[in-house]
Design an enzyme around this catalytic site. Structure first.
Site, PDB file in Angstrom:
ATOM      1  N   ASP A  92      54.811  98.985 123.318  1.00 38.06           N
ATOM      2  CA  ASP A  92      55.128  97.655 122.983  1.00 38.06           C
ATOM      3  C   ASP A  92      56.785  97.634 123.575  1.00 38.06           C
ATOM      4  OD1 ASP A  92      56.600  99.283 121.159  1.00 38.06           O
ATOM      5  OD2 ASP A  92      56.094  97.719 119.257  1.00 38.06           O
ATOM      6  N   TYR A 136      62.951 105.111 129.236  1.00 36.67           N
ATOM      7  CA  TYR A 136      61.631 105.341 129.055  1.00 36.67           C
ATOM      8  C   TYR A 136      60.872 104.015 129.142  1.00 36.67           C
ATOM      9  CZ  TYR A 136      57.445 105.537 125.639  1.00 36.67           C
ATOM     10  OH  TYR A 136      56.542 105.303 125.164  1.00 36.67           O
ATOM     11  N   LYS A 177      57.327 103.168 131.699  1.00 36.74           N
ATOM     12  CA  LYS A 177      56.174 102.894 131.270  1.00 36.74           C
ATOM     13  C   LYS A 177      56.041 101.504 131.641  1.00 36.74           C
ATOM     14  CE  LYS A 177      53.671 104.754 128.455  1.00 36.74           C
ATOM     15  NZ  LYS A 177      52.767 105.594 128.546  1.00 36.74           N
TER      16      LYS A 177
HETATM   17  P1  NAD Z   1      53.807 112.942 122.691  1.00 34.91           P
HETATM   18  O1  NAD Z   1      55.107 113.241 123.576  1.00 34.91           O
HETATM   19  O2  NAD Z   1      53.482 113.387 121.590  1.00 34.91           O
HETATM   20  O3  NAD Z   1      52.658 113.853 123.844  1.00 34.91           O
HETATM   21  C1  NAD Z   1      52.728 113.699 125.130  1.00 34.91           C
HETATM   22  C2  NAD Z   1      51.694 114.596 125.756  1.00 34.91           C
HETATM   23  O4  NAD Z   1      51.531 114.387 127.091  1.00 34.91           O
HETATM   24  C3  NAD Z   1      52.089 116.298 125.534  1.00 34.91           C
HETATM   25  O5  NAD Z   1      51.011 116.531 125.145  1.00 34.91           O
HETATM   26  C4  NAD Z   1      52.526 116.620 126.834  1.00 34.91           C
HETATM   27  O6  NAD Z   1      52.477 117.927 126.798  1.00 34.91           O
HETATM   28  C5  NAD Z   1      51.708 115.606 127.862  1.00 34.91           C
HETATM   29  N1  NAD Z   1      52.503 115.506 128.940  1.00 34.91           N
HETATM   30  C6  NAD Z   1      53.752 115.289 129.535  1.00 34.91           C
HETATM   31  N2  NAD Z   1      54.006 115.298 130.716  1.00 34.91           N
HETATM   32  C7  NAD Z   1      52.800 115.666 131.217  1.00 34.91           C
HETATM   33  C8  NAD Z   1      52.253 116.027 132.551  1.00 34.91           C
HETATM   34  N3  NAD Z   1      53.283 115.585 133.618  1.00 34.91           N
HETATM   35  N4  NAD Z   1      51.027 116.069 132.695  1.00 34.91           N
HETATM   36  C9  NAD Z   1      50.091 116.439 131.876  1.00 34.91           C
HETATM   37  N5  NAD Z   1      50.619 116.365 130.593  1.00 34.91           N
HETATM   38  C10 NAD Z   1      51.824 115.937 130.222  1.00 34.91           C
HETATM   39  O7  NAD Z   1      53.430 111.455 123.082  1.00 34.91           O
HETATM   40  P2  NAD Z   1      52.811 110.534 122.085  1.00 34.91           P
HETATM   41  O8  NAD Z   1      53.669 110.018 121.178  1.00 34.91           O
HETATM   42  O9  NAD Z   1      51.493 110.976 121.688  1.00 34.91           O
HETATM   43  O10 NAD Z   1      52.356 109.344 123.113  1.00 34.91           O
HETATM   44  C11 NAD Z   1      51.139 109.376 123.761  1.00 34.91           C
HETATM   45  C12 NAD Z   1      51.354 107.976 124.944  1.00 34.91           C
HETATM   46  O11 NAD Z   1      51.141 106.816 123.887  1.00 34.91           O
HETATM   47  C13 NAD Z   1      52.560 107.737 125.561  1.00 34.91           C
HETATM   48  O12 NAD Z   1      51.927 107.401 126.761  1.00 34.91           O
HETATM   49  C14 NAD Z   1      53.434 106.943 124.884  1.00 34.91           C
HETATM   50  O13 NAD Z   1      54.017 106.222 125.767  1.00 34.91           O
HETATM   51  C15 NAD Z   1      52.465 105.954 124.392  1.00 34.91           C
HETATM   52  N6  NAD Z   1      52.789 105.391 123.033  1.00 34.91           N
HETATM   53  C16 NAD Z   1      53.233 106.046 121.870  1.00 34.91           C
HETATM   54  C17 NAD Z   1      53.761 105.619 120.761  1.00 34.91           C
HETATM   55  C18 NAD Z   1      54.231 106.366 119.752  1.00 34.91           C
HETATM   56  O14 NAD Z   1      54.799 105.837 118.750  1.00 34.91           O
HETATM   57  N7  NAD Z   1      54.470 107.554 119.630  1.00 34.91           N
HETATM   58  C19 NAD Z   1      53.460 104.196 120.867  1.00 34.91           C
HETATM   59  C20 NAD Z   1      52.965 103.302 121.682  1.00 34.91           C
HETATM   60  C21 NAD Z   1      52.516 104.062 122.815  1.00 34.91           C
HETATM   61  O1  DAU Z   2      57.142 101.096 119.913  1.00 36.17           O
HETATM   62  C1  DAU Z   2      56.914 102.196 120.504  1.00 36.17           C
HETATM   63  C2  DAU Z   2      57.479 103.352 120.679  1.00 36.17           C
HETATM   64  O2  DAU Z   2      58.004 104.054 119.406  1.00 36.17           O
HETATM   65  C3  DAU Z   2      56.794 104.458 121.542  1.00 36.17           C
HETATM   66  O3  DAU Z   2      56.556 103.946 122.772  1.00 36.17           O
HETATM   67  C4  DAU Z   2      58.016 105.672 121.648  1.00 36.17           C
HETATM   68  O4  DAU Z   2      57.160 106.526 122.593  1.00 36.17           O
HETATM   69  C5  DAU Z   2      58.114 106.132 120.313  1.00 36.17           C
HETATM   70  O5  DAU Z   2      58.793 107.264 120.282  1.00 36.17           O
HETATM   71  C6  DAU Z   2      58.728 105.184 119.467  1.00 36.17           C
HETATM   72  O6  DAU Z   2      60.040 104.748 120.174  1.00 36.17           O
HETATM   73  P1  DAU Z   2      61.322 104.526 119.022  1.00 36.17           P
HETATM   74  O7  DAU Z   2      62.448 104.758 119.668  1.00 36.17           O
HETATM   75  O8  DAU Z   2      61.152 103.306 118.063  1.00 36.17           O
HETATM   76  O9  DAU Z   2      61.058 105.712 117.799  1.00 36.17           O
HETATM   77  P2  DAU Z   2      62.207 106.772 117.266  1.00 36.17           P
HETATM   78  O10 DAU Z   2      61.163 107.333 116.036  1.00 36.17           O
HETATM   79  O11 DAU Z   2      62.650 107.562 118.299  1.00 36.17           O
HETATM   80  O12 DAU Z   2      63.074 105.820 116.574  1.00 36.17           O
HETATM   81  C7  DAU Z   2      62.595 104.845 115.415  1.00 36.17           C
HETATM   82  C8  DAU Z   2      63.771 104.211 115.145  1.00 36.17           C
HETATM   83  O13 DAU Z   2      64.718 104.957 114.416  1.00 36.17           O
HETATM   84  C9  DAU Z   2      64.866 103.582 116.306  1.00 36.17           C
HETATM   85  O14 DAU Z   2      65.182 102.242 115.813  1.00 36.17           O
HETATM   86  C10 DAU Z   2      65.751 104.519 116.403  1.00 36.17           C
HETATM   87  C11 DAU Z   2      65.972 105.074 114.954  1.00 36.17           C
HETATM   88  N1  DAU Z   2      66.431 106.617 114.831  1.00 36.17           N
HETATM   89  C12 DAU Z   2      65.724 107.432 115.425  1.00 36.17           C
HETATM   90  C13 DAU Z   2      66.218 108.901 115.310  1.00 36.17           C
HETATM   91  C14 DAU Z   2      65.286 109.873 116.012  1.00 36.17           C
HETATM   92  C15 DAU Z   2      67.627 106.769 113.726  1.00 36.17           C
HETATM   93  O15 DAU Z   2      68.242 105.936 113.231  1.00 36.17           O
HETATM   94  N2  DAU Z   2      67.837 108.169 113.786  1.00 36.17           N
HETATM   95  C16 DAU Z   2      67.168 109.116 114.364  1.00 36.17           C
HETATM   96  O16 DAU Z   2      67.499 110.430 114.186  1.00 36.17           O
END
Ligand code: NAD
Ligand code: DAU
Length: 359
Positions: A134, A159, A163
């Protein structure tokens, strides 16, 4: 089905691999480079499954991708591999451009070459599912709006810009070359196996160790939290049921201020881990307001009505039940945690939070 999953050793990818192997008869090929965020221990419960294969491959390596497509002959691709941490994208954007943009391009080209050589029926059935965020929509500061599938893109961080770029590439490969794609944009996930650089696991683990709980700025920023297993179910529904070319927003209708999330974790820990580090009266005493994230988006919120109406998906977990399960999971899985807290992870913490290495 045979599903090629990229990033299956990451937080969400491993939940998707576990979900598919435990609930369907499908075959999975997990293609993952195993960066610092990839962890095969998150897949221990399915590693011996006969329907599971793993390949340590970089999605930027086109030759290796071509070989994997030709050997595995997938019916679908679920593309999750990415650099995913906003703070890392601010301190070092290069890997985000490389993996999220160039890697997606290489994967699209490998998929297109493979798809072009399929017969008509297999071509029609094939799906390329791009998993996105999002954050491509930017910031909802000061509004009551929700992100819908037609909200304009306005990414704020390296980032989210990378995306957004990958989303555009995927749509272009559909429109120009006819590649049968589907896309999803999801809100913040949380749950088991979450790498502790992200807010929720970082706060749980720091609190248990009596370390300070860093809250960026005033802590009033809002995120819309979704339990990771609900996301995995939604993704499988989309890859198997969605019409080609469609986009779905996925979210949990769980808007929370960061400071409230931190306080909820503290209160759960008071109940579930009452034996606190020595000298600590309350977990909340560890809260520490620190310098804000540059370009910090203040509010995200998802309208998930389209996926509910078209595919009948709704989240099963509330934030209260999901957060309790998550805290309990970290308490029960100290071995997974201790293996993850490697030298590289400590380096990140020291650099990001300016810690003394002996803290
Ligand atoms: P993550 O960072 O936990 O995992 C990413 C994985 O991708 C890892 O296993 C890493 O080894 C692999 N990777 C990285 N670079 C690579 C490359 N060049 N080739 C092959 N593998 C590679 O990420 P996540 O939180 O599991 O997110 C997964 C997907 O979902 C991402 O595309 C992210 O943008 C999307 N997403 C994440 C969130 C969230 O809250 N975490 C929310 C919405 C969308
Ligand atoms: O919205 C989806 C996204 O959510 C994904 O696409 C990303 O991959 C995922 O990492 C996540 O991004 P955020 O930046 O929202 O997540 P994060 O856990 O890093 O931070 C959540 C919120 O908390 C953000 O407002 C920043 C704040 N934060 C984060 C950290 C690590 C803090 O206040 N202190 C911290 O130490």
């Amino acid at each position: 089905m045979k599903i090629l999953i990229t990033g299956g050793a990451g937080f969400i990818g491993s939940a998707v691999v576990r979900h598919i192997l435990q609930n369907t008869d499908d075959l999975v090929l997990n293609v993952d480079k195993l960066t610092y965020a990839g962890n095969l221990e998150s897949l221990a419960s399915v590693a011996d499954n006969q329907r599971y294969q793993f390949s340590k491959t970089d999605i930027c390596d086109r030759e290796a991708l071509d070989q994997l497509f030709s050997q595995f002959q997938p019916d679908a691709v679920m593309h999750l591999a990415a650099e995913s941490h906003v703070d890392r994208s601010i301190s070092g954007p290069a890997d985000f451009i490389e993996t999220n943009i160039i890697g997606t391009y290489q994967l699209l080209e490998a998929a297109r070459k493979y798809w072009n050589e399929l017969d008509d029926q297999a071509q029609q059935a094939f799906r390329f599912h791009h998993i996105s965020t999002d954050e491509v929509y930017g910031d909802l500061e000061g509004t009551d709006d929700l992100f819908t599938e037609t909200t304009s893109y306005a990414p704020s961080s390296p980032y989210s810009a990378s995306k957004a770029s990958s989303d555009h590439l995927v749509r272009a490969w559909h429109r120009t070359y006819g590649l049968p794609v589907v896309l999803t944009n999801c809100s913040n996930n949380y749950g088991p196996y979450h790498f502790p650089e992200k807010l929720i696991p970082l706060i749980i683990l720091n609190a248990l160790q009596g370390k300070s709980l860093p809250v960026y700025g005033n802590g009033q920023q809002i995120r819309d939290w979704l339990y990771v297993e609900d996301h995995a179910r939604a993704l499988y529904k989309v890859v198997t049921e969605a019409t080609v070319g469609e986009t779905y927003n996925i979210g949990g209708h769980n808007e929370q201020k960061n400071i409230d999330v931190v306080k909820s974790i503290c209160s759960l820990l008071e109940e579930l881990a009452p034996n606190k580090p020595q000298g600590l009266a309350h977990y909340e005493d560890l809260i520490n307001y620190v310098v804000d994230r540059p370009g910090h988006d203040l509010r995200y919120a998802i309208d998930a009505n389209k996926i509910k109406q078209d595919l009948g998906w709704v989240p099963e977990e509330s934030f209260e039940t999901g957060l309790r399960k998550t805290v309990q999971w970290y308490l029960n899985n100290q071995q997974w945690v201790s293996h993850i807290q490697s030298g590289e992870y400590q380096n990140w913490l020291n650099q990001q939070y300016r810690l003394n290495p002996t803290d």
